[in-house]
Design a protein around this motif. Structure first.
Motif, PDB file in Angstrom:
ATOM      1  N   LEU A 277      16.500  -4.288 -15.017  1.00  0.00           N
ATOM      2  CA  LEU A 277      17.406  -3.423 -14.265  1.00  0.00           C
ATOM      3  C   LEU A 277      16.997  -3.357 -12.798  1.00  0.00           C
ATOM      4  N   VAL A 278      15.688  -3.313 -12.537  1.00  0.00           N
ATOM      5  CA  VAL A 278      15.185  -3.282 -11.162  1.00  0.00           C
ATOM      6  C   VAL A 278      15.542  -4.582 -10.438  1.00  0.00           C
ATOM      7  N   VAL A 279      15.331  -5.718 -11.104  1.00  0.00           N
ATOM      8  CA  VAL A 279      15.659  -7.020 -10.510  1.00  0.00           C
ATOM      9  C   VAL A 279      17.156  -7.094 -10.200  1.00  0.00           C
ATOM     10  N   LYS A 280      17.977  -6.636 -11.124  1.00  0.00           N
ATOM     11  CA  LYS A 280      19.437  -6.646 -10.916  1.00  0.00           C
ATOM     12  C   LYS A 280      19.827  -5.821  -9.690  1.00  0.00           C
ATOM     13  N   SER A 281      19.246  -4.622  -9.556  1.00  0.00           N
ATOM     14  CA  SER A 281      19.560  -3.761  -8.418  1.00  0.00           C
ATOM     15  C   SER A 281      19.119  -4.393  -7.106  1.00  0.00           C
ATOM     16  N   ARG A 282      17.949  -5.041  -7.117  1.00  0.00           N
ATOM     17  CA  ARG A 282      17.455  -5.703  -5.908  1.00  0.00           C
ATOM     18  C   ARG A 282      18.422  -6.800  -5.462  1.00  0.00           C
ATOM     19  N   THR A 293      12.797 -11.981   6.336  1.00  0.00           N
ATOM     20  CA  THR A 293      13.253 -12.940   5.324  1.00  0.00           C
ATOM     21  C   THR A 293      12.472 -12.828   4.021  1.00  0.00           C
ATOM     22  N   LEU A 294      11.253 -12.269   4.091  1.00  0.00           N
ATOM     23  CA  LEU A 294      10.453 -12.131   2.879  1.00  0.00           C
ATOM     24  C   LEU A 294      11.041 -11.088   1.937  1.00  0.00           C
ATOM     25  N   LEU A 295      11.943 -10.259   2.460  1.00  0.00           N
ATOM     26  CA  LEU A 295      12.554  -9.216   1.641  1.00  0.00           C
ATOM     27  C   LEU A 295      13.914  -9.635   1.086  1.00  0.00           C
ATOM     28  N   ARG A 296      14.303 -10.882   1.335  1.00  0.00           N
ATOM     29  CA  ARG A 296      15.586 -11.380   0.829  1.00  0.00           C
ATOM     30  C   ARG A 296      15.345 -12.250  -0.390  1.00  0.00           C
ATOM     31  N   TYR A 297      16.269 -12.170  -1.341  1.00  0.00           N
ATOM     32  CA  TYR A 297      16.124 -12.934  -2.583  1.00  0.00           C
ATOM     33  C   TYR A 297      17.295 -13.893  -2.737  1.00  0.00           C
ATOM     34  N   ILE A 304      11.903 -12.250  -8.703  1.00  0.00           N
ATOM     35  CA  ILE A 304      10.764 -11.919  -9.566  1.00  0.00           C
ATOM     36  C   ILE A 304       9.453 -12.380  -8.935  1.00  0.00           C
ATOM     37  N   VAL A 305       9.444 -13.614  -8.420  1.00  0.00           N
ATOM     38  CA  VAL A 305       8.218 -14.169  -7.813  1.00  0.00           C
ATOM     39  C   VAL A 305       7.805 -13.357  -6.591  1.00  0.00           C
ATOM     40  N   LYS A 306       8.757 -13.060  -5.702  1.00  0.00           N
ATOM     41  CA  LYS A 306       8.437 -12.304  -4.489  1.00  0.00           C
ATOM     42  C   LYS A 306       8.013 -10.867  -4.809  1.00  0.00           C
ATOM     43  N   ILE A 308       6.477  -9.799  -7.521  1.00  0.00           N
ATOM     44  CA  ILE A 308       5.104  -9.830  -8.052  1.00  0.00           C
ATOM     45  C   ILE A 308       4.107 -10.117  -6.937  1.00  0.00           C
ATOM     46  N   HIS A 309       4.433 -11.103  -6.079  1.00  0.00           N
ATOM     47  CA  HIS A 309       3.508 -11.533  -5.034  1.00  0.00           C
ATOM     48  C   HIS A 309       3.269 -10.443  -3.985  1.00  0.00           C
ATOM     49  N   TYR A 310       4.353  -9.833  -3.485  1.00  0.00           N
ATOM     50  CA  TYR A 310       4.230  -8.906  -2.376  1.00  0.00           C
ATOM     51  C   TYR A 310       4.065  -7.435  -2.785  1.00  0.00           C
ATOM     52  N   GLU A 311       4.551  -7.079  -3.963  1.00  0.00           N
ATOM     53  CA  GLU A 311       4.544  -5.666  -4.345  1.00  0.00           C
ATOM     54  C   GLU A 311       3.755  -5.352  -5.607  1.00  0.00           C
ATOM     55  N   GLY A 312       3.450  -6.363  -6.411  1.00  0.00           N
ATOM     56  CA  GLY A 312       2.710  -6.116  -7.643  1.00  0.00           C
ATOM     57  C   GLY A 312       3.622  -5.771  -8.803  1.00  0.00           C
ATOM     58  N   LEU A 313       3.048  -5.778  -9.996  1.00  0.00           N
ATOM     59  CA  LEU A 313       3.835  -5.540 -11.209  1.00  0.00           C
ATOM     60  C   LEU A 313       4.425  -4.135 -11.272  1.00  0.00           C
ATOM     61  N   GLY A 314       3.773  -3.193 -10.582  1.00  0.00           N
ATOM     62  CA  GLY A 314       4.262  -1.810 -10.627  1.00  0.00           C
ATOM     63  C   GLY A 314       5.661  -1.640 -10.087  1.00  0.00           C
ATOM     64  N   CYS A 315       6.116  -2.561  -9.211  1.00  0.00           N
ATOM     65  CA  CYS A 315       7.448  -2.418  -8.620  1.00  0.00           C
ATOM     66  C   CYS A 315       8.553  -2.561  -9.659  1.00  0.00           C
ATOM     67  N   PHE A 316       8.244  -3.202 -10.794  1.00  0.00           N
ATOM     68  CA  PHE A 316       9.259  -3.384 -11.834  1.00  0.00           C
ATOM     69  C   PHE A 316       9.548  -2.080 -12.588  1.00  0.00           C
ATOM     70  N   TYR A 317       8.747  -1.069 -12.330  1.00  0.00           N
ATOM     71  CA  TYR A 317       8.943   0.207 -13.034  1.00  0.00           C
ATOM     72  C   TYR A 317       9.210   1.353 -12.070  1.00  0.00           C
TER      73      TYR A 317
END
Length: 360
Positions: A277-282, A293-297, A304-306, A308-317
């Motif tokens: 759901l978080v990925v979809k909203s992003r 540009t690092l904030l664009r998907y 998902i890769v960006k 994890i790399h820039y924000e860590g696994l916690g951003c998915f929750y």
């Protein structure tokens, strides 16, 4: 009127009521999900400060945007809810009827107890959910844009402010010029925009395909209602069996029991699928954030890769506690209203049939 149509209408009605009641929480949750905050060891400069708690953010939205800020995108959201719930419950009931007919046929052949199993419920919910997603995704892209518009505007203003301060520190700007530019930025007040503006923005960015952004994680998230209905139908079946065994005269399930079963089902489904759901909203939110540009998907995997790399696994929750409260309460209200409306339709149909027989 077929039971598929009845369930579709009842589901749409219940969904609209639940959406109106819980919409402010949904708005805050979407803003939580789309916040980009870098890890300490990341090379990415955070676009904003870490998001605050749900209540604090609700009051911040009211202070900065008024009560209307909490209801940005409500109109297309209600349309989306009515369409989604109507489509979903119509096809769910149609596929459910087919699954029950197959189970009954198998029982006659000596296979099974005559009721669909867990796998059947998962398949029924998945088929209904996939059709719903493909037909209604454009509406939810617009809703996400409208919910996060003021947030995106603030990020752009903050990025411009940081750029001006950097230029001033490098003596590129004079003090008076800096003050003039900062005053101009301060005069900019983020404001929500309408459905037509949101649609134009999406089309200008990505064309027609932009209205199906986030479709991959959304289709994968079909497992959310699948898990939800698997838990719900299995629990309902178990409760009815126990009720029939222990209390022969009280076989009907009460509205409160439906409410609690709906809450339990949605809780299990939400916790299981929240990262998607978080990925979809992003993906559905505005991608032009401060020119970084690092904030664009570019797609699901890139997001998902960006993340994890820039924000860590916690951003998915991010914002999961808010989503649990909102979605569980909304699902409980929806289930309760839907079941009561289905009962009411049945009573009306029964009374009409009785009166018709009397007149004959």
């Amino acid at each position: 009127m077929s039971n598929a149509v009845v369930n579709g209408l009842a589901g749409a009605s219940g969904g609209i009521v639940a959406q109106i009641i819980t919409y402010p929480l949904q708005t805050v949750n979407t803003r939580h999900q789309t916040e980009r905050v870098a890890k300490k060891d990341s090379t990415l400069t955070p676009a904003t400060s870490p998001p605050s708690g749900t209540l604090v953010q609700i009051f911040q939205v009211i202070r900065n945007e008024g009560l209307g800020g909490l209801y940005s995108g409500l109109k297309p959201s209600l349309l989306g809810t009515a369409a989604s719930q109507g489509i979903y419950y119509y096809f769910y009931q149609a596929f459910k009827n087919k699954a029950e007919a197959i189970a009954a046929a198998n029982r006659k052949k000596g296979r099974g107890d005559g009721s669909p199993g867990m796998l059947s419920w998962l398949l029924v919910a998945a088929l209904a959910g996939s059709l719903n997603v493909l037909l209604t995704n454009p509406i939810w892209v617009l809703v996400t844009r409208m919910q996060t518009q003021t947030q995106a505007e603030r990020k752009i203003v903050e990025a411009k402010r940081e750029a001006l301060l950097k230029e001033a520190s490098e003596n590129v700007l004079t003090y008076s010029s800096l003050q003039g530019h900062l005053a101009a930025l301060d005069s900019i007040k983020p404001h929500p925009y309408g459905t037509f503006q949101a649609a134009c923005e999406v089309y200008n960015e990505s064309g027609i395909t932009g209205f199906w952004k986030g479709i991959i994680p959304t289709l994968i998230m079909v497992c959310n209602p699948s898990i939800q209905f698997m838990i719900y139908e299995t629990s309902l079946k178990y409760l009815r069996a126990k009720r029939a065994t222990w209390k022969q005269h009280l076989k009907d399930i009460t509205a409160l029991e439906i409410f609690l079963l709906g809450a339990l089902a949605k809780l299990g489904a939400t916790v299981s699928t929240y990262p998607l759901l978080v990925v979809k909203s992003r993906l559905q939110a505005k991608q032009e954030i401060g020119g970084n540009t690092l904030l664009r998907y570019s797609g699901t995997l890139d997001a998902i890769v960006k993340m994890i790399h820039y924000e860590g696994l916690g951003c998915f929750y991010k914002g999961m506690s808010t989503k649990i409260v909102q979605s569980v309460f909304a699902a409980s209200v929806l289930f309760m209203i839907k079941e009561e409306l289905v009962k009411a339709f049945a009573l009306v149909a029964k009374s009409q049939k009785i009166s018709l027989n009397i007149t004959r």
